[in-house]
Design an enzyme around this catalytic site. Structure first.
Site, short mmCIF file in Angstrom:
data_model
loop_
_atom_site.label_atom_id
_atom_site.label_comp_id
_atom_site.label_asym_id
_atom_site.label_seq_id
_atom_site.Cartn_x
_atom_site.Cartn_y
_atom_site.Cartn_z
CG HIS A 120 -1.91 1.06 1.26
ND1 HIS A 120 -3.16 0.90 0.72
CD2 HIS A 120 -1.87 2.32 1.72
CE1 HIS A 120 -3.85 2.00 0.87
NE2 HIS A 120 -3.08 2.89 1.47
CB THR A 175 -6.48 8.56 4.52
OG1 THR A 175 -5.87 7.42 5.11
CG2 THR A 175 -5.43 9.43 3.86
#
Length: 161
Positions: A21, A76
């Protein structure tokens, strides 16, 4: 991956970003489909030109957008919350949908060298991960995925994990 509503119409699309990621993630352009039609094959059949550098720039913008959100907000959480809700829905309802989730990747797509967890398309149901989906990768995508695995393995080795 998901369903969008465009001008009141429902449009099903499927796209995967796999690997780690972050910066070494891999966009699987060859597997992107809209309404079940592979996008790159459609463009080629219609003789619509696209440049590989354009696709790479789009992927870079996706990666950089996370850094931009973090720099502006500091986190986020909405995207993470939305993703967790989708994963929980698939598991609790035993939907057997395919989601890119972190799994032990050793042995998939030629990945070797130790236990490394990477995001790969996997079917989820009441029993958790039911299996990794065999998504076709181009030779370049498979090579980039193996490079992503090597990046994680190197960090693990440096940390003594």
């Amino acid at each position: 991956m998901g369903t969008k509503h465009v001008k009141g119409k429902r449009c099903d699309f499927q796209a995967y970003i796999v690997g780690e990621h972050g910066d070494s993630s891999v966009a699987l352009w060859s597997s992107i489909s809209v309404g079940g039609v592979p996008v790159l094959s459609f463009l080629e059949k219609q003789q619509i030109a696209y440049e590989k550098v354009t696709l790479e720039n789009i992927h870079k913008e996706v990666i950089d957008s996370a850094y931009e959100v973090i720099s502006l907000k500091g986190y986020t959480s909405w995207a993470i919350g939305y993703s967790v809700a989708n994963l929980a829905r698939s598991i609790l309802r035993d939907q057997r949908k395919v989601h890119p989730v972190s799994v032990v990747a050793n042995g998939f797509y030629g990945i070797e060298g130790g236990d490394v967890f990477l995001s790969l398309p996997a079917q989820l149901g009441r029993g958790g991960v039911l299996g990794v989906t065999n998504v076709h990768l181009t030779d370049e995508e498979a090579h980039r995925l193996r490079d992503s695995a090597k990046t994680i393995l190197e960090v693990q080795n440096q940390l003594g994990i």
